[in-house]
Design a protein around this motif. Sequence first.
Motif, PDB file in Angstrom:
ATOM      1  N   ASP A  97       7.767   2.456  -8.007  1.00 31.47           N
ATOM      2  CA  ASP A  97       6.611   2.921  -7.238  1.00 31.47           C
ATOM      3  C   ASP A  97       7.019   3.013  -5.772  1.00 31.47           C
ATOM      4  N   PRO A  98       7.738   4.091  -5.408  1.00 36.18           N
ATOM      5  CA  PRO A  98       8.266   4.177  -4.043  1.00 36.18           C
ATOM      6  C   PRO A  98       7.196   4.245  -2.965  1.00 36.18           C
ATOM      7  N   PHE A  99       5.968   4.621  -3.333  1.00 34.05           N
ATOM      8  CA  PHE A  99       4.905   4.699  -2.331  1.00 34.05           C
ATOM      9  C   PHE A  99       3.966   3.488  -2.383  1.00 34.05           C
ATOM     10  N   ARG A 100       4.419   2.438  -3.040  1.00 35.30           N
ATOM     11  CA  ARG A 100       3.728   1.157  -2.917  1.00 35.30           C
ATOM     12  C   ARG A 100       4.252   0.494  -1.637  1.00 35.30           C
ATOM     13  N   SER A 123      -2.731  -3.176   0.231  1.00 36.86           N
ATOM     14  CA  SER A 123      -2.741  -1.721   0.097  1.00 36.86           C
ATOM     15  C   SER A 123      -1.628  -1.129   0.953  1.00 36.86           C
ATOM     16  N   PHE A 124      -1.460   0.161   0.867  1.00 37.57           N
ATOM     17  CA  PHE A 124      -0.483   0.941   1.647  1.00 37.57           C
ATOM     18  C   PHE A 124      -0.529   0.497   3.113  1.00 37.57           C
ATOM     19  N   THR A 125       0.587  -0.066   3.616  1.00 46.51           N
ATOM     20  CA  THR A 125       0.633  -0.668   4.950  1.00 46.51           C
ATOM     21  C   THR A 125       1.960  -0.333   5.608  1.00 46.51           C
ATOM     22  N   LEU A 126       1.911   0.144   6.845  1.00 51.10           N
ATOM     23  CA  LEU A 126       3.153   0.552   7.503  1.00 51.10           C
ATOM     24  C   LEU A 126       2.992   0.595   9.022  1.00 51.10           C
ATOM     25  N   ALA A 130       8.529  -1.131   6.933  1.00 52.54           N
ATOM     26  CA  ALA A 130       7.765  -0.849   5.720  1.00 52.54           C
ATOM     27  C   ALA A 130       8.727  -0.469   4.606  1.00 52.54           C
ATOM     28  N   ALA A 131       8.341  -0.769   3.367  1.00 57.98           N
ATOM     29  CA  ALA A 131       9.183  -0.407   2.222  1.00 57.98           C
ATOM     30  C   ALA A 131       8.353  -0.367   0.958  1.00 57.98           C
ATOM     31  N   GLY A 132       8.795   0.471   0.013  1.00 60.80           N
ATOM     32  CA  GLY A 132       8.175   0.562  -1.298  1.00 60.80           C
ATOM     33  C   GLY A 132       9.135   0.084  -2.364  1.00 60.80           C
ATOM     34  N   GLU A 133       8.988   0.639  -3.550  1.00 63.38           N
ATOM     35  CA  GLU A 133       9.878   0.313  -4.656  1.00 63.38           C
ATOM     36  C   GLU A 133      10.691   1.543  -5.000  1.00 63.38           C
ATOM     37  N   GLY A 134      11.844   1.363  -5.622  1.00 63.40           N
ATOM     38  CA  GLY A 134      12.825   2.424  -5.759  1.00 63.40           C
ATOM     39  C   GLY A 134      12.488   3.478  -6.791  1.00 63.40           C
TER      40      GLY A 134
END
Length: 341
Positions: free
Chosen positions: A117-120, A150-153, A109-113
């Motif tokens: 938007d690190p929690f995208r 949506s938020f996926t991990l 899983a990863a978001g943006e820096g």
Amino acid sequence: MAASLPLAACSKSEPASDADAATAEDGIINPLILQRADPWVYLKDGYYYFTASVPEYNRVILRRSKTVAGLSDAEERVLWNAPKSGRMSGNVWAPEIHHFGGKWNIYFAAGEGDGEDPFRIRTYVLQADGDDPMKADWSVIGQLQTPWDSFTLDATSFEHKGTRYLCWAQKEDGIDTNSNLYLAPLDTPLTFAAEPVRLSVPTLPWEIQGYKVNEGAAYLNRNGKVFITYSASATDARYCMGMLTADENADLMDPESWTKSPEPVFQTSEKNKVYGPGHNSFTVDQQGRDLLIYHARNYKEIEGDPLFDPNRHTRAQLFTYREDGSPDFGVPVKNGPMPKA
């Protein structure tokens, strides 16, 4: 979003001695690996492969050893570094390595820096271009194609009775939780062969402490039953493990096939000073005995956001089974030589 690394707080209570190694089952001394959270151990062709979240949340790593104990000081290879900006540039979490379809795949899983938007958080797949994952080149082949964006991990894959499945955590619109558990058969590493089903929503008091979370699923098939363990609540001392159970011959895609344990199956041990155990995986030792691999901290009090406290350490312990065939994980064992189950 790099985390500082207060190593003094994360060291083992005492350095391991030759006597410790001699008395430890399988030579395993806990913590097994420092500052490696969300640990995943995968056994294939006589090698144990290990990957996990690193405190900086900026890369995917891999170790390999002929023994579980050997993972503690095995060479660690960086398979992939997050880009400096944009998609996948922040919060690289919970990689898992799997081999299926003739390929090595890693879900992460990863978001943006920072400043984006690190929690995208979304789930992606790395794939190796060769048979040796420690030497192959790895590249991102795409984003997991879930029914909604949506938020996926925390994607994990397993094969059961000839079908390859994926189980993952995701936030679903219209449900007031941070993440629920979903299951679907895979068509490709990125796509499903059928519509996903929702297996579990955090509703019990121990699942909603701090956050309403079901995440970090792991599959176990023993004694005629299928077990999916998962983790719940905030990532501090309240973090704990729950479990879903189904008959191994049941339709795993029918939510009615599953029952949820009413209480945590693994949780903090104040006595042994092991806090917030969870995000586990399963493997077997060299003797074929079942091992629980998980992370936890050596202390309870945390300054700031627990996500950015780097001292979730990888741990291992043997476990047994109850008369009804369900796993009995016991309590987290104290630091030092791993005892017999």
